[in-house]
Design a protein around this motif. Structure first.
Motif, short mmCIF file in Angstrom:
data_model
loop_
_atom_site.label_atom_id
_atom_site.label_comp_id
_atom_site.label_asym_id
_atom_site.label_seq_id
_atom_site.Cartn_x
_atom_site.Cartn_y
_atom_site.Cartn_z
N ARG A 247 -40.17 -2.69 15.27
CA ARG A 247 -39.09 -1.73 15.04
C ARG A 247 -38.19 -1.62 16.26
NH1 ARG A 247 -39.82 4.62 15.25
NH2 ARG A 247 -38.68 4.31 17.19
N ILE A 248 -38.81 -1.54 17.45
CA ILE A 248 -38.02 -1.45 18.68
C ILE A 248 -37.10 -2.66 18.83
CG2 ILE A 248 -38.19 -1.50 21.20
CD1 ILE A 248 -40.86 0.07 20.88
N ALA B 210 -36.18 -4.84 16.42
CA ALA B 210 -35.26 -4.99 15.30
C ALA B 210 -34.08 -4.02 15.40
CB ALA B 210 -35.99 -4.77 13.98
N ASN B 211 -34.33 -2.80 15.88
CA ASN B 211 -33.22 -1.84 16.02
C ASN B 211 -32.12 -2.40 16.91
OD1 ASN B 211 -34.50 0.04 14.43
ND2 ASN B 211 -35.20 1.33 16.12
N ALA B 212 -32.51 -3.03 18.01
CA ALA B 212 -31.52 -3.60 18.92
C ALA B 212 -30.86 -4.84 18.33
CB ALA B 212 -32.19 -3.93 20.26
N LYS B 213 -31.66 -5.71 17.76
CA LYS B 213 -31.12 -6.96 17.23
C LYS B 213 -30.15 -6.71 16.09
CE LYS B 213 -32.48 -11.69 16.07
NZ LYS B 213 -31.46 -11.89 15.04
N ASP B 214 -30.47 -5.76 15.24
CA ASP B 214 -29.60 -5.47 14.10
C ASP B 214 -28.22 -5.00 14.56
OD1 ASP B 214 -31.62 -6.15 12.38
OD2 ASP B 214 -32.16 -4.09 11.85
N LEU B 215 -28.17 -4.19 15.61
CA LEU B 215 -26.89 -3.73 16.12
C LEU B 215 -26.09 -4.88 16.72
CD1 LEU B 215 -27.90 -0.34 17.81
CD2 LEU B 215 -26.36 -0.64 15.85
N ASP C 82 -25.07 3.87 21.00
CA ASP C 82 -26.14 3.37 20.14
C ASP C 82 -26.71 2.06 20.66
OD1 ASP C 82 -25.89 5.51 18.46
OD2 ASP C 82 -24.68 4.47 16.95
N ALA D 161 -30.45 1.46 22.15
CA ALA D 161 -31.34 0.52 21.46
C ALA D 161 -31.80 -0.60 22.37
CB ALA D 161 -30.63 -0.06 20.24
#
Length: 222
Positions: free
Chosen positions: A41-42, A44-49, A60, A64
């Motif tokens: 989750r940690i 993916a949150n950054a990669k998605d942004l 944000d 992230a």
């Protein structure tokens, strides 16, 4: 801060899905799964942004990328009263210690409940060598470092996990420092913990004092 807020709920939720017939192996697997899901989750949150092209200077993105860039070790000790069991999950080089009093010897004793995950740990050295065959120099036997870092498992630490192409993208567009030298076949690092189990006697239970967690000791970096 992310681990302090999220790791206990993740592990608690994962264990709550088990029932009273669950074996030690099933409990250990549930703990490992919780650590892995939180790290995913940690990351993916950054990669998605970044994949969405978010502004590199936005709050944000900065929030992230912070836990992904910094990384952290973590250690979790939990006591099961019904079975007099201390179960310890360790990612990195934090350490839990059980202190006990021996009435027979009239002395205190200290027992490590976890083992540091570094290149000095033969099991870790062998695991990483096996997962990255032919890559000479990724582990330094004189320092125990993995591509420059002093531990072999951690949350975050994106420069030991993401692809070379994505790290180059971060360097060119998101103020990142880029991949490590000799970076060929990531991921080199995992957040999966090693879980150890220790049955304790009544006298030991009164003195048991597992280290507080999550614990992120000072780590030497390059």
């Amino acid at each position: 801060m992310v681990l302090r807020k999220a790791l206990i709920p993740y592990v608690s939720t994962s264990i709550a899905e088990l029932d009273e017939t669950s074996t030690d192996e099933m409990i250990d697997a549930a703990i490992k799964d919780a650590f892995d899901r939180l790290d995913h989750r940690i990351m993916a949150n950054a990669k998605d942004l970044v994949d969405a092209g978010a502004d590199p200077a936005s709050a944000d993105v900065i929030a992230a990328l912070a836990p992904v860039t910094a990384g952290s070790c973590a250690i979790l000790s939990m006591y099961e009263p019904a079975t007099s069991t201390v179960r310890t999950a360790c990612t990195g080089d934090s350490r839990a210690v059980l202190g006990s009093w021996s009435a027979k010897r009239r002395a205190h004793a200290a027992e490590a409940l976890s083992q540091d995950q570094t290149g000095f740990n033969k099991a870790e050295f062998d695991r990483i060598t096996r997962e990255h065959p032919g890559e000479e120099g990724i582990l330094d036997p004189s320092t125990g470092r993995l591509l420059g870092i002093a531990i072999t498992r951690a949350f975050g630490d994106h420069r030991w996990k993401w692809s070379l192409e994505f790290l180059e993208h971060l360097k060119g567009n998101y103020f990142d420092v880029g991949p490590r030298p000799k970076y060929l076949s990531p991921p080199y690092m995992t957040a999966t913990p090693e879980v150890t189990t220790r049955r304790v006697e009544k006298s030991a239970r009164r003195a048991a004092a597992p280290a507080p967690w999550p614990c992120a000791p000072c780590r030497s970096r390059v």
